[in-house]
Design a protein around this motif. Sequence first.
Motif, mmCIF file in Angstrom:
data_model
loop_
_atom_site.group_PDB
_atom_site.id
_atom_site.type_symbol
_atom_site.label_atom_id
_atom_site.label_comp_id
_atom_site.label_asym_id
_atom_site.label_seq_id
_atom_site.Cartn_x
_atom_site.Cartn_y
_atom_site.Cartn_z
ATOM 1 N N ASN B 185 -83.483 -27.331 -113.584
ATOM 2 C CA ASN B 185 -82.762 -28.044 -112.527
ATOM 3 C C ASN B 185 -83.181 -29.513 -112.551
ATOM 4 N N SER B 186 -82.910 -30.157 -113.672
ATOM 5 C CA SER B 186 -83.424 -31.506 -113.890
ATOM 6 C C SER B 186 -82.811 -32.534 -112.938
ATOM 7 N N GLU B 187 -81.661 -32.205 -112.340
ATOM 8 C CA GLU B 187 -81.003 -33.154 -111.450
ATOM 9 C C GLU B 187 -81.592 -33.130 -110.047
ATOM 10 N N GLN B 188 -82.361 -32.099 -109.739
ATOM 11 C CA GLN B 188 -82.827 -31.934 -108.360
ATOM 12 C C GLN B 188 -84.017 -32.818 -108.033
ATOM 13 N N THR B 189 -84.129 -33.121 -106.749
ATOM 14 C CA THR B 189 -85.309 -33.856 -106.278
ATOM 15 C C THR B 189 -86.438 -32.861 -106.092
ATOM 16 N N GLU B 192 -85.698 -30.583 -103.250
ATOM 17 C CA GLU B 192 -84.707 -29.547 -103.596
ATOM 18 C C GLU B 192 -85.330 -28.467 -104.485
ATOM 19 N N THR B 193 -86.149 -28.926 -105.402
ATOM 20 C CA THR B 193 -86.774 -27.966 -106.321
ATOM 21 C C THR B 193 -87.691 -27.001 -105.573
ATOM 22 N N GLN B 213 -93.916 -34.728 -114.010
ATOM 23 C CA GLN B 213 -92.937 -35.772 -114.327
ATOM 24 C C GLN B 213 -93.478 -36.769 -115.351
#
Lengths: 389, 533
Positions: B185-189, B192-193, B213
């Motif tokens: 889920n690379s788009e999530q903050t 959100e993760t 990161q």
Amino acid sequence: MNLSFHHRLQQVQDYFTQGDHHLGYRRLLDATLETENLELFEDALHFAEFYEQNPSDSNLPTHLGNLLRKLENANISVVTNNNTPKIITEQISKKYASGNFGLSGVTLNVKPGEIIGLVGENGNGKTTLLRLLYGDLLPDTGKLTYHFEGKPAKSDAYSLRSRLAFVPQRHSVWYGGLMENLQFTAAHYGMKGNANRLWTEMIVARMGLRQFRSYSWNRISSGYKMRFELARTLLRRPEVMLLDEPLANLDVLAQQIILEDLLYLSESLSHPMAVVLSSQQLYEVEKVSEKVVFLKNGVPQIQSKKERDSTSKVETGLIIELESTATRNEITAAIQVLQPTQISYNGGVYLLYFSSVSFGEVMQALAQSGLPIRYIRDISQSSRRFFDN
Amino acid sequence: MNRSTKNIFDRILTDYPLLWNTRFPQMMLALIIAHLFFFACGYVSLNLAALRNYDNLLQVGGVTLYWFSILCSIGFLIVWLVYFLRNNAFKVYYQLDKNYFLYQWIIIFVIVGGSISFYESFHAGVALKIRKLVPEKILVQEVNILNRASSFMPVNRNDYFSLNNCENDSVYYDASWLYYKIKNNSEQTMEETLSGEYRYDSTALKLIYIELQKPDAFRHVNHCQDIIKLANYPGFISAKDRQEKRQEWLNTERIDSMQKAIQDLLDLFSKYSFRHNFNADSIARMNLSDTIFHLEFFDGDNRNYTDYDNYDPDYMQVENYQYERYLIGKLGYLKNGTRNILNLADERYREENSSDDRKQFWPYLFYIITALSLFLFTYRLFSRKIFLWSIVASIILIIFLSLITLAAKDADTSFPVGVLFIYGLLLIMALITNNEKAGNKTFSGVVITLLAWLLPYILLFVVILADRYLIEHTHYSFDNPLRDQILQRKYPISFWISHNSDLIIRSNLLLVFLLIGFVFPGLARKWHGKAEE
């Protein structure tokens, strides 16, 4: 040397001399058991083996003589204070919870050296009385006390019952070899090691069970099961033996032998026992019993040996038991002249009642009539008279 | 039977009638032979090559052994009971030694125990064989080899995470789990993760997220892991102790040292029958590549793929060619297999806290032995009729208690309370009936029998109730460090019982053993002497 013991040894010698070997053999073993001497046990067992293998051997008197001489020199610890009753019952009564039957008012002293016979028809309280004496039932009223080794017995019920040897009519099954089982019993009564073996072998020989030593319970007949039970009981060295119908499965000869043996064993010098036995064999029991308790509907009538042997005329007059193939009319005719008060017949035997004639007169009248007589007995003093025909 | 044997048995019969009657010598002889047989089976069932097949001692022998030992136990008990349940001196009122019942109880206990523990002898044989195959000194050496070489065998990215800690590996697992979550889920903050995760509030998890990161989150220098941690073994070198030297080898490119360490492990694989074609030099050089994720040199082939066909390649975190995945997967497989073997050996020397610690099982085994022995003992003390009525009464009580439990709001509490209540009633009835000189012997016999049968479990129900009481009367969180102190102050008895349950469970066995050996025979003796009516 105790005279009485000496007398017993003399009896043994006489039995063998007169050819009553089997009786002599049994009494010899009884005498040896009196000594409680293991060396003499060993000698007696050698003799037993020799006797059983060679009953007619010419060397038998020599072997016997050797053993008797050793026995004469043996020390016997004779019990002198022998009059304290082992069991005293005072007016004990018992009514079953089911309410079907009750035993009432039994007063009895059970002394060592005595046999008490319980007789009566089936269901009249013989087993109930034995169970009361054994502690298997608790009397509703009356008092029941026990004395062992001259002292009142402990109140611990298990200990009490462990000292009262009770042989029920139906024996429980024992597994394994008979000899092993008897040794097992002896082991619980302080007989260890070689003493255990010798005591057991002696009792086995005494009860005529030597050839059945390795047999299992299922392989022996009912009569021998009773002997085995007696052997087991004797190894417990009891002060009181309670036997419920011990003669039930024995043949006539065996009955006589067992009763004579019981009498002899009860009169032991070193270990006298009180024996209470129930039986249907009235005459056989009467012969050996000091007292006979006749029970009818739970009510006892006690007759001592002295009373039975008394020659004085009893109130009931003369009572004769007669067995004959003659008809009732023929018998009535034959004794008519003696004026019988009553004649009863149960299909097998007659009971003839007279008020004032002697047994001899009746015998004479019957002899003169020429009627076939199979059996005749004066039962005026016998408990038999209490039985209905 | 030869003469001397017969003499021995004759002497046992005349001098120790209880031993003779219970067939104790014969049974002990048979049991010793049977246990030796099982022990020998356990011993020979394992060899060096077979070690790799087991993760746990209990796996050796499998279900077949389990059922075979049960069948043997049943067979032994049946044969014994055929003899044991025959003549009974107590029931015919023989004069008995004052310790007769205690001895009989011990005999029953020993024979029942011996008859149902063949499984234990088998595993004792297995355990001894493991010790024989991997002696303690060798174990330490091989664990050191495995640990040392493993730090030069990159098979898992998480081994190199920057937050790794030499002392505990919790970060390792968190990093592993979170790494995949981020990757998928690379788009999530971060929020959100971590949303919905039970540890969302955990500061540690957030730190791991942030660290992940970073481009250098995974580096050689971070490696500080023991494949196996040996406690209290002399000669064991921990990851922390190795870390400095490891770093020095990497920094100075000591290929030869790394190669030697790896070769030692490859030899270990071979010793334990793991087939491979790895080259120590290739693996050593892999450590000097730019990242551990670009594996350039690997010797070997895929012909031995079936060697680890249970292996799941998806476990790998290497995103390279399938062939490389396979090679690294196999390497991991070999390491894990060797680790399992050495763990198995380690647990033989470290009985406590091991996954197959038999001592933990013994109290349960003893409870089973006690329960079975009690059945037999009461059968010997009372009649067959009493025994059968007691079984019927037990079934009725169980149904009765089950109905009460079903009807009650709190089933966990009502069942033990019901059992204790019934036990109290039985005790009162026993006191009343046992003092009567005559009476319903069947009833009083059943009461005493049930008292004996239930006895082992009474304290256990008290422990359960104490636990329940504490749970019901406390609203403090289990995470509250003051929880125990508060509970101890407010409910000292329940707290003590609950916190000493192990001691109570073990002491209870001894207490039951003594009560059955000394007290119950007295009751039975009194019962047996009592008149029928």
